[in-house]
Design a protein around this motif. Structure first.
Motif, mmCIF file in Angstrom:
data_model
loop_
_atom_site.group_PDB
_atom_site.id
_atom_site.type_symbol
_atom_site.label_atom_id
_atom_site.label_comp_id
_atom_site.label_asym_id
_atom_site.label_seq_id
_atom_site.Cartn_x
_atom_site.Cartn_y
_atom_site.Cartn_z
ATOM 1 N N ARG A 66 0.816 -1.217 0.000
ATOM 2 C CA ARG A 66 0.000 0.000 0.000
ATOM 3 C C ARG A 66 0.851 1.268 0.000
ATOM 4 N NH1 ARG A 66 -2.282 -3.388 4.001
ATOM 5 N NH2 ARG A 66 -4.236 -4.360 3.337
ATOM 6 N N GLN A 76 0.307 4.006 -2.703
ATOM 7 C CA GLN A 76 -0.830 4.894 -2.456
ATOM 8 C C GLN A 76 -0.497 5.931 -1.402
ATOM 9 O OE1 GLN A 76 -4.236 2.440 -1.468
ATOM 10 N NE2 GLN A 76 -3.647 0.887 -2.979
ATOM 11 N N GLU A 116 1.618 8.771 -2.843
ATOM 12 C CA GLU A 116 0.811 9.748 -3.590
ATOM 13 C C GLU A 116 -0.007 10.611 -2.645
ATOM 14 O OE1 GLU A 116 1.252 10.347 -6.741
ATOM 15 O OE2 GLU A 116 2.767 8.761 -6.665
ATOM 16 N N ARG A 117 -0.544 9.998 -1.588
ATOM 17 C CA ARG A 117 -1.337 10.760 -0.630
ATOM 18 C C ARG A 117 -0.490 11.826 0.064
ATOM 19 N NH1 ARG A 117 -6.030 12.807 -0.172
ATOM 20 N NH2 ARG A 117 -6.762 13.081 1.977
#
Length: 258
Positions: free
Chosen positions: A164, A167, A170-171
């Protein structure tokens, strides 16, 4: 000429920080190449042997980038060692956020407020949306992923939350990212790049030859012969050592024998 001058300026700044803060007189070629690329805004994948200074690759440029550095490290013991080393060097402050550490809220607040440069977390901590949001508010300037080979196909069962991290990156706004590992085949390196979503990535591979290590194979007819020889060999060696076995039961049996 301008690009070359920019590279030269970055190298001088990096060397100056390494010398002043950490007391390192010089940087190794692979270290400097990765640091310079990160300082220029790119991502890096660094494959270097254990003990060759992979941590320096993020520690030095972190002090030249405006914002905290998020370090993903899977083992609490390693987090403690890194935090202790950075505090001793007076390198802008460091905290660890893990299940064994009290004061998580205070630690994250010190990062958000700009009082702490380095924050160490496990991938499981970053699986928590509230933790990611707190880090996002701090606007991190660099992300370091230690033991990055755990995102590969063979590593999924070991630490699935590594999957994960792309993700999460990017967050957090995808600041420069450096993925670090001691060994990775070309296919595993490609998996790392893809899974983490690295862009403008510089791959720096310095091999994993360890001249101080020897390999020896001994064959035994029976399991009992192997067990007896292993126990005798381990018990006769001076200092500390590790014995790797296939099961928990075998670990307990060898521990009792030793």
């Amino acid at each position: 000429m301008g690009v070359r001058d920019g590279f030269g300026l970055r190298a001088r700044r990096l060397r100056a920080v390494a010398r002043k803060v950490f007391g390192w007189r010089d940087l190794r070629p692979g270290q400097l190449e990765a640091m310079r690329h990160l300082l220029g805004g790119g991502d890096a994948l660094v494959v270097m042997p254990t003990g060759s200074g992979k941590s320096a690759v993020y520690q030095v440029p972190a002090l030249l980038l405006d914002g905290p550095t998020v370090v993903v490290s899977p083992l609490i013991a390693l987090q403690r060692d890194q935090v202790a080393g950075l505090r001793e060097a007076d390198a802008g402050g460091a905290v660890a956020v893990n299940s064994a550490q009290a004061g998580t809220e205070a630690s994250l607040e010190s990062v958000r407020a700009g009082r702490t440069e380095f924050v160490f977390l496990s991938p499981e901590q970053l699986a928590r949306p509230e933790t990611v949001e707190r880090l996002r508010a701090a606007r991190p300037s660099l992300i370091a992923i230690d033991e990055a080979h755990c995102v590969s196909a063979w590593g999924h069962d070991f630490r699935p939350d590594y999957l994960r991290l792309g993700q999460v990156i990017e967050r957090l706004g995808h600041p420069p990212v450096v993925a670090l590992t001691a060994t990775a085949t070309p296919s595993v390196r490609e998996e790392i790049v893809t899974a983490l979503g690295l862009s403008d990535v510089r791959q720096i591979v310095r091999g994993f030859d360890r001249p101080n290590l020897d390999l020896e194979v001994r064959r035994f007819v029976s399991q009992e012969d192997l067990r007896r020889a292993l126990v005798e060999d381990a018990a006769s060696r001076p200092g500390l050592g590790l014995v790797y076995v296939a099961t928990r039961r075998a670990a307990e049996e060898y521990a009792a024998a030793l």
